[in-house]
Design an enzyme around this catalytic site. Structure first.
Site, PDB file in Angstrom:
ATOM      1  N   SER A 129       0.882  -1.179   0.120  1.00  0.00           N
ATOM      2  CA  SER A 129      -0.056  -0.032   0.070  1.00  0.00           C
ATOM      3  C   SER A 129       0.874   1.126  -0.003  1.00  0.00           C
ATOM      4  O   SER A 129       1.902   1.175   0.568  1.00  0.00           O
ATOM      5  CB  SER A 129      -0.820  -0.101   1.332  1.00  0.00           C
ATOM      6  OG  SER A 129      -1.582   1.375   1.266  1.00  0.00           O
ATOM      7  N   LYS A 183      -4.360  -6.886   3.414  1.00  0.00           N
ATOM      8  CA  LYS A 183      -4.460  -5.706   2.383  1.00  0.00           C
ATOM      9  C   LYS A 183      -5.777  -5.452   2.052  1.00  0.00           C
ATOM     10  O   LYS A 183      -6.152  -4.342   1.976  1.00  0.00           O
ATOM     11  CB  LYS A 183      -3.513  -6.147   1.329  1.00  0.00           C
ATOM     12  CG  LYS A 183      -3.598  -4.953   0.306  1.00  0.00           C
ATOM     13  CD  LYS A 183      -3.290  -3.797   0.839  1.00  0.00           C
ATOM     14  CE  LYS A 183      -3.189  -2.527  -0.244  1.00  0.00           C
ATOM     15  NZ  LYS A 183      -3.864  -2.165  -1.224  1.00  0.00           N
ATOM     16  N   HIS A 186      -7.596  -3.528   4.824  1.00  0.00           N
ATOM     17  CA  HIS A 186      -6.809  -2.247   4.679  1.00  0.00           C
ATOM     18  C   HIS A 186      -7.579  -1.418   3.930  1.00  0.00           C
ATOM     19  O   HIS A 186      -8.064  -0.256   4.078  1.00  0.00           O
ATOM     20  CB  HIS A 186      -5.385  -2.429   4.244  1.00  0.00           C
ATOM     21  CG  HIS A 186      -4.606  -1.213   3.890  1.00  0.00           C
ATOM     22  ND1 HIS A 186      -5.058  -0.470   2.591  1.00  0.00           N
ATOM     23  CD2 HIS A 186      -3.986  -0.268   4.486  1.00  0.00           C
ATOM     24  CE1 HIS A 186      -4.418   0.555   2.574  1.00  0.00           C
ATOM     25  NE2 HIS A 186      -3.735   0.878   3.783  1.00  0.00           N
ATOM     26  N   ASN A 187      -8.053  -2.074   2.720  1.00  0.00           N
ATOM     27  CA  ASN A 187      -8.701  -1.250   1.575  1.00  0.00           C
ATOM     28  C   ASN A 187     -10.027  -0.840   2.088  1.00  0.00           C
ATOM     29  O   ASN A 187     -10.679   0.103   1.699  1.00  0.00           O
ATOM     30  CB  ASN A 187      -8.494  -1.879   0.269  1.00  0.00           C
ATOM     31  CG  ASN A 187      -7.324  -1.805  -0.368  1.00  0.00           C
ATOM     32  OD1 ASN A 187      -6.350  -1.577   0.379  1.00  0.00           O
ATOM     33  ND2 ASN A 187      -7.278  -1.864  -1.623  1.00  0.00           N
ATOM     34  N   GLU A 190     -10.329   1.969   4.014  1.00  0.00           N
ATOM     35  CA  GLU A 190      -9.723   3.152   3.134  1.00  0.00           C
ATOM     36  C   GLU A 190     -10.991   3.512   2.422  1.00  0.00           C
ATOM     37  O   GLU A 190     -11.241   4.663   2.465  1.00  0.00           O
ATOM     38  CB  GLU A 190      -8.600   2.521   1.976  1.00  0.00           C
ATOM     39  CG  GLU A 190      -8.109   3.510   0.805  1.00  0.00           C
ATOM     40  CD  GLU A 190      -7.276   2.458  -0.221  1.00  0.00           C
ATOM     41  OE1 GLU A 190      -6.373   1.868   0.299  1.00  0.00           O
ATOM     42  OE2 GLU A 190      -8.032   2.648  -1.493  1.00  0.00           O
TER      43      GLU A 190
HETATM   44  C1  6PG Z   1      -2.955   1.140  -1.810  1.00  0.00           C
HETATM   45  C2  6PG Z   1      -4.523   1.391  -2.521  1.00  0.00           C
HETATM   46  C3  6PG Z   1      -4.395   0.650  -3.746  1.00  0.00           C
HETATM   47  C4  6PG Z   1      -5.757   0.392  -4.396  1.00  0.00           C
HETATM   48  C5  6PG Z   1      -6.442   1.927  -5.029  1.00  0.00           C
HETATM   49  C6  6PG Z   1      -7.799   1.761  -5.702  1.00  0.00           C
HETATM   50  O1  6PG Z   1      -3.377   0.753  -0.534  1.00  0.00           O
HETATM   51  O2  6PG Z   1      -2.104   1.702  -2.139  1.00  0.00           O
HETATM   52  O3  6PG Z   1      -5.643   0.668  -1.543  1.00  0.00           O
HETATM   53  O4  6PG Z   1      -3.894  -0.606  -3.614  1.00  0.00           O
HETATM   54  O5  6PG Z   1      -5.796  -0.070  -5.702  1.00  0.00           O
HETATM   55  O6  6PG Z   1      -6.618   2.629  -3.686  1.00  0.00           O
HETATM   56  O7  6PG Z   1      -8.482   1.063  -5.243  1.00  0.00           O
HETATM   57  P1  6PG Z   1      -9.997   1.014  -5.764  1.00  0.00           P
HETATM   58  O8  6PG Z   1      -9.985   1.308  -7.047  1.00  0.00           O
HETATM   59  O9  6PG Z   1     -10.876  -0.121  -5.504  1.00  0.00           O
HETATM   60  O10 6PG Z   1     -10.771   2.369  -5.068  1.00  0.00           O
END
Ligand code: 6PG
Length: 472
Positions: A129, A183, A186-187, A190
């Site tokens: 990430s 991960k 984590h997302n 996010e």
């Molecule tokens: C990171 C992000 C990355 C992810 C984008 C897009 O941790 O660097 O999570 O890995 O691919 O943020 O995610 P979405 O297109 O699903 O919003």
């Protein structure tokens, strides 16, 4: 010629930046891309003058690497990973190691680890990430697979990752697909925090009549507080300040209000549903993206369904840091982390990952998209009590909830009265209120289930399983 320390397959932006990061940290590298012209372009451009060479095919690529080979694969998740594994496998030897650094589905990684370990190759599923900048300067890395495989890459990833006061932002996560599971979650967090900041923006703009610069000033102020200091607040400030060079208006207002997604938020919610872990704030963020994508329907509904005047309401002033709105943002952010950590804890038990919660909080403190000061508090809470059932009951977080719940309630009530959708704020309020309610109305749900389907129920006043003929 001496062999290279490290190999990279896939010269997208992330791949390029990661190999430059490895090389800067003393790991000579070989790169391979499906189209050789891309490799040449890189070697003559950003890769020029560096300890990086190219390979035209996978056999040459493998031959140029020292053993055991450490090969990072940075290509689109899904079947492309399986086809690279299939094509490269005949050239690999026992002990060689493939690292999938993309956002793969953790069950795919689980399967690949099993299959490749049978052939005595190592396979690491490693969440990375930090976006393109993080890949170059130091990301947060979440590697999962066998401990032996991790040991073979430890020196490499410890140097490549971001560093915080208590160490590198990488650790051995656990077996199988655990790195990609972490991960994925984590997302999910996010997604939650992005939507929370979007809701704060919507309220400031639509109910507060504020412009980009003013909202950016609020973000800057929040970013100075312990509770909200974070990368996502920092970039929200930046996004709100940028103007369209054509007319000088806030650029963000020109962007189509349809949010895309690549799958990890969905997988977080699917895993949570499967595991019975409550993640309402994260789910609300995912659903908000889905709702945003049906723009045509929203436009026609807007003209059909009557709305009413948006009167401004009390969200605090700039001087007090928009106190109630900040309460809402803080509690919804805490809820996103709490739900994500809870999902990790339950997933860890179910899948036998033995996740170390304080270490996960630690490696998220730098490099990654959800890095924030709150993660220091989260690390501390799990360090003090590794069996913590929910962050909300850790002392510092429980105090935050008590202090800020009236503010969150006011914001949700104000938004609801004005017809402004606040999916993350309102689901966080329901989440907290449900969590702090000793007796919920599911006794009646149990009665109905028993009434029509003889599903039986338990009683609060005596032991046993009961059934009643409710309709007689
Ligand atoms: C990171 C992000 C990355 C992810 C984008 C897009 O941790 O660097 O999570 O890995 O691919 O943020 O995610 P979405 O297109 O699903 O919003």
């Amino acid at each position: 010629m001496s062999k290279a320390h490290f190999g990279l397959i896939g010269l997208g932006v992330m791949g390029e930046n990661l190999v430059l990061n490895a090389e800067r940290n003393g790991f000579s590298s070989v790169v391979y891309n499906r189209t050789f012209s891309k490799t040449e372009e890189f070697l003559n451009g950003r890769g020029a003058g560096k300890q990086i060479e190219g390979a035209k095919d996978l056999r040459e690529f493998v031959e140029k690497l020292e053993r055991p080979r450490r090969i990072l694969v940075m290509i689109k998740a899904g079947s492309a990973i399986d086809s690279v594994i299939e094509t490269i496998s005949p050239y690999l030897e026992s002990g060689d190691l493939l690292i999938d650094g993309g956002n793969s589905e953790f069950r795919d990684t689980e399967r690949r680890v099993l299959e490749l370990e049978k052939k005595s190759f190592g396979f690491i599923g490693m969440g990375i990430s930090g976006g393109a900048k993080g890949a170059m300067e130091g990301p947060s890395m979440m590697p999962g697979g066998t401990k032996n495989s991790y040991d073979a890459i430890e020196s490499l990833v410890c140097k490549m990752s971001a560093q915080v006061e208590d160490g590198p932002c990488v650790t051995y996560i656990g077996p199988g697909g655990s790195g990609h599971f972490v991960k994925t979650v984590h997302n999910g967090i996010e997604y939650g925090i992005e939507q929370i900041l979007a809701e704060a923006y919507d309220l400031m703009k639509r109910a507060g009549g504020m412009k980009g610069e003013q909202m950016a000033d609020v973000m800057a102020r929040w970013n100075e507080t312990e509770e909200l200091s974070s990368y996502l607040v920092e970039i929200t400030e930046a996004c709100l300040r940028v103007k369209d060079p054509v007319d000088g208006e806030d650029l963000v207002e020109k962007i189509m209000d349809k949010a895309g997604q690549k799958g990890t938020g969905l997988w977080t919610v699917v895993s949570a549903l499967e595991l019975g872990a409550p993640v309402p704030t994260i789910y609300a963020a995912l659903n908000a993206r889905v709702m945003s994508s049906i723009k045509d329907q929203r436009l026609s509904a807007q003209s059909l369904i009557k709305s009413w005047d948006l009167k401004p309401f009390e969200m605090g002033t700039f001087e007090d840091g928009m106190a109630p709105l900040m309460d809402a943002v803080v509690l919804a952010s805490i809820a996103s982390y709490a739900q994500g950590m809870e999902l990790l804890r339950i997933g860890s038990m179910q899948y036998g990952y033995n996740l170390q919660m304080p270490s996960i909080a630690q490696i998220w403190k730098g490099g990654c998209i959800i890095r924030s000061q709150l993660l220091g508090r989260i690390q501390h809470a799990f360090h003090n009590n590794p069996q913590l059932p929910n962050l909300l009951v850790a002392p510092w977080f429980a105090d935050q909830v008590s202090l800020r719940l009236p503010g969150l309630t006011r914001i949700v009530a104000g938004g609801v009265e004005r017809g402004i959708p606040l999916p993350c704020f309102s689901s966080t309020l329901d989440y907290i209120n449900s969590y702090r309610t000793g007796r919920l109305p599911q006794n009646l749900v149990q009665a109905m289930r028993d009434c029509f389907g003889s599903h039986t129920y338990q009683r609060v006043d005596k032991e046993g399983i009961f059934h009643t003929e409710w309709l007689d």
